[in-house]
Each structure stands twice: as structure tokens, then as C-alpha cells.
Design an enzyme around this catalytic site. Structure first.
Site, mmCIF file in Angstrom:
data_model
loop_
_atom_site.group_PDB
_atom_site.id
_atom_site.type_symbol
_atom_site.label_atom_id
_atom_site.label_comp_id
_atom_site.label_asym_id
_atom_site.label_seq_id
_atom_site.Cartn_x
_atom_site.Cartn_y
_atom_site.Cartn_z
ATOM 1 N N THR A 1 -4.121 2.679 -8.878
ATOM 2 C CA THR A 1 -6.117 2.897 -7.797
ATOM 3 C C THR A 1 -6.877 2.528 -8.650
ATOM 4 O O THR A 1 -6.864 2.945 -9.373
ATOM 5 C CB THR A 1 -5.730 4.488 -7.010
ATOM 6 O OG1 THR A 1 -4.286 4.493 -6.094
ATOM 7 C CG2 THR A 1 -6.613 4.638 -6.003
ATOM 8 N N PHE B 1 -10.448 2.900 -8.910
ATOM 9 C CA PHE B 1 -11.435 3.618 -7.879
ATOM 10 C C PHE B 1 -13.045 2.941 -8.614
ATOM 11 O O PHE B 1 -13.491 2.057 -9.516
ATOM 12 C CB PHE B 1 -11.371 5.288 -9.414
ATOM 13 C CG PHE B 1 -10.930 5.870 -8.162
ATOM 14 C CD1 PHE B 1 -10.475 6.956 -7.310
ATOM 15 C CD2 PHE B 1 -9.264 6.225 -9.070
ATOM 16 C CE1 PHE B 1 -9.315 7.765 -6.852
ATOM 17 C CE2 PHE B 1 -8.290 6.529 -8.478
ATOM 18 C CZ PHE B 1 -8.467 7.669 -7.294
#
Length: 379
Positions: free
Chosen positions: A279, A281
Site C-alpha cells: 500500500t 501512503f
């Protein structure tokens, strides 16, 4: 018999004439740009361009040639505009100020999505370290709001996952709030199924997680007909709920970190169906700033709902030899099937090629917002 070599020589001669005439035209375009700068007129005059395209199309002897000539002159006028943009100033770029680095001290206030044990907290600590003042927020909106109000200096939010793609809520919030991306951090995500100590896989009836956690673990859940997935807050918040509810029929999809934080047992680890599951961020701030060494731009813009307008916008990136790494679209509220586009491309806001790109898009789009300029991280 056609003499191929002679044909090629004739084409070469014509091409040489075309280049000479093109350069003459571009030189005159510079004079036009100077006039527009002095009088405050915009570079793009749609009415004038349409009239010009109509007139040159009519000069062609066949319908096919007419369409081809129209396309050719459309590109020539596009090149002319790009040249004129290089002679003008760009105001938005001037609003950004450069900093050496993002502060990472105990006086730096950070808000992250979720609660203790969340992936966002982990991303925050990996980027900022632990010598900062931090707090969690239950929603993406609240993270954005606290940064916007000055309650926090920086916010940490997930924006993209390698398995499930972009997190659309974040894109919408980047438009709603005047916050800016100042950094990014990539975190490897290993989802796990967490339960109360002593529970078994056969006991689990309800599995709580954030929508992203459920999507990333979809294939694992499909193997167990006894499990029903329910969306509920952040992944760490779901782990906390399982602990507080004290029900052995419940489980949460969250991190090993969350299991340790809330004293839960790991029933199954690495349950995300893609092994490469990371992921991205973003670090946001309300300050219009960028760090030394920034090499990635994020912008968004809306376009006239007309054929070819997206191509025209992206052509500014291509013309300035910049690499576009991402494009997303989101519906515009209140409009039928009209979209706002989010684009990432390489470059720093100080570079002439980036300034020229932004200047061109600003002039031809309905609106543009610079979402941030920051140091990119390879996924």
C-alpha cells in the site's frame, strides 16, 4: 513503372519545404505570444482555432484529405500554443516554497487513519520514527480535517494498493480540502485473520475489516462458507472490536501488529491473495511546500466535455518529455458522466519542463490543482 527512388526524392524535397514553413510559422507565433502577454489575452482562442480548422479543411480536394489536413493543423496549432506557454508566467508554481526536509521531532504533530496497531500507524512510524506526537482518527475525512484546521501538522493516509488499486475516497478528499501531498511511503501488507485466544477457524461466523482488507483477502474468505465478511472501520479498529466484544464467533482481518497490540490470536497469516501486496501512503500537510529532491508531481484537473480534450492535456506532459506514471478518474458531483482526472508524472516544480506542462494544462483545462510535489518511492 513507378520510380520509387524518384518518389522518395520528391517527398524529401516537399518535407524540407514543410519544415522551413513550419519554422516560419512558429517564429510568427512568438510575435503573437508577445502581443498576448502585453494585452493580457489568453493563448487559447477556441473560436479562432475552429474557424481556422474549418477553412483549411475546405482547401483540401477530397473528404479524406480534408479530415487529414484538419488533424494536421490541429497538431500544428497545439505546438504553437506550447511554444507560447513557455514565454508566460505560471502563478501556482510560485505559491510553493521549498524546505530542506520534513521535521520529525516530538513537536511534530501527526494524525493517522485508524487506531493503535493499524497499517497507517506503522507507515507513520516507519517514515517519521517514534519521537513525534501522534494520534489516530476513525475516518479519512477526520484525518484531512485535522490537518486542514491546523490541529495536526501532517496526516498519513493510504491512497493506493497494488492488489485493489486506488482508494477513491482519498482522491475526492484531496479535491475537497486544501491539503497537499508532501511525501509518500510504501508498506508491505500481510493480512491476517485474528480472533480471541482459543477460537478455531470453524468457530468464526463474522469477519470484520476495512473494505480494503476484505477485498485483499477475498479468495481466502471464499474457502469458508461459515464466514461472513462485514465492513467496519479500520483494520486495527476491527481487531479492537473483536477484543471488546469477547465473542469467539468473531474475527478480524488485520495485521500481526494489531494482534500483538490487542492480545489476539493469529488463526491464519498472509491471507491476501496477491503475494506482492503493498500500500502506498501519502503524507499530507496544509502548507504549500515541497522538499529538496522532489521528483514526482500529482495534479488533478477537469476538462471541457468535448472530444480530444484529455489527449490535449496529456500532450503537454509528452511534449515536455516527462514520464506519466499514473492516471485515475473520478465522477464530478452534479455532472452526468463527467470526470475529474488525477495524474502523476515525474519532475520537480522548479524545472522548466514541469512549469511549461502546468502552464499549458492550466490554460486549456477548466481548472487544475497541484496536489503535491514530493520524492517518489518505487513500488
Amino acid at each position: 513503372m513507378i520510380d520509387l527512388q524518384k518518389c522518395r526524392e520528391e517527398i524529401d524535397k516537399i518535407d524540407s519545404q514543410i519544415v522551413e514553413l513550419f519554422e516560419q510559422r512558429m517564429k510568427i507565433s512568438q510575435n503573437v505570444a508577445e502581443y498576448k502577454i502585453n494585452t493580457g489575452k489568453p493563448v487559447l482562442d477556441k473560436t479562432r482555432e475552429q474557424q481556422k480548422l474549418d477553412s483549411v479543411e475546405e482547401l483540401a480536394s477530397t473528404k479524406y484529405n480534408g479530415q487529414a489536413v484538419r488533424e494536421l493543423f490541429s497538431q500544428i496549432m497545439s505546438m504553437s500554443r506550447k511554444l507560447q506557454y513557455t514565454m508566460m508566467t505560471y502563478n501556482q508554481a510560485r505559491e510553493f516554497h521549498k524546505i530542506k526536509e520534513i521535521p520529525k521531532s516530538k513537536d511534530t504533530r501527526i494524525v493517522y487513519f485508524g487506531t493503535k496497531g493499524s497499517y497507517s500507524e506503522q507507515a507513520m512510524e516507519e517514515y517519521f520514527g517514534t519521537k513525534i506526537t501522534s494520534s489516530g482518527a476513525p475516518t479519512f475525512y477526520e484525518v484531512m480535517s485535522k490537518v486542514s484546521s491546523g490541529e495536526a501538522d501532517y496526516g498519513v493516509l493510504p491512497i493506493e494498493n497494488t492488489t485493489t488499486g486506488g482508494i477513491t475516497d482519498i482522491y475526492d478528499l484531496l479535491v475537497e480540502f486544501d491539503n497537499y501531498i508532501v511525501a509518500e511511503h510504501v508498506l508491505k501488507i500481510d493480512q491476517a485473520l485474528l480472533s480471541l485466544p482459543g477460537a478455531k477457524l470453524s468457530d468464526i461466523r463474522t469477519v470484520y475489516s476495512h473494505p480494503q482488507g476484505i477485498l485483499q483477502s477475498r479468495k481466502f474468505l471464499e474457502q469458508y462458507s461459515n464466514m461472513k465478511a462485514v465492513e467496519y472501520g479500520s483494520t486495527a479498529g476491527c481487531a479492537k472490536k473483536v477484543l471488546e466484544d469477547g465473542d469467539k464467533n468473531q474475527a478480524a482481518i488485520a495485521s500481526i501488529r494489531a494482534a500483538s497490540t490487542y492480545g489476539l490470536e493469529v488463526l491464519a497469516s498472509n491471507i491476501n491473495y496477491e503475494e506482492v501486496n503493498s500500500t502506498r501512503f501519502i503524507i499530507i500537510t496544509k502548507q504549500c511546500q515541497f522538499c529538496e529532491g522532489s521528483d514526482k508531481m500529482s495534479i488533478c484537473f477537469t476538462l471541457p466535455h468535448e472530444s480530444g480534450t484529455l489527449y490535449s492535456m496529456l500532450s503537454h506532459i509528452i511534449y515536455n518529455n516527462l514520464n506519466m506514471s499514473k492516471i485515475e478518474s473520478r465522477p464530478i458531483p452534479g455532472k452526468k458522466f463527467e470526470y475529474r482526472f488525477f495524474v502523476d508524472f515525474d519532475g520537480c516544480i522548479e524545472e522548466p519542463a514541469v512549469i511549461n506542462t502546468l502552464r499549458g494544462i492550466e490554460a486549456e483545462a477548466l481548472d487544475i490543482k497541484i496536489l503535491g510535489n514530493y520524492i517518489g518511492v518505487d513500488l
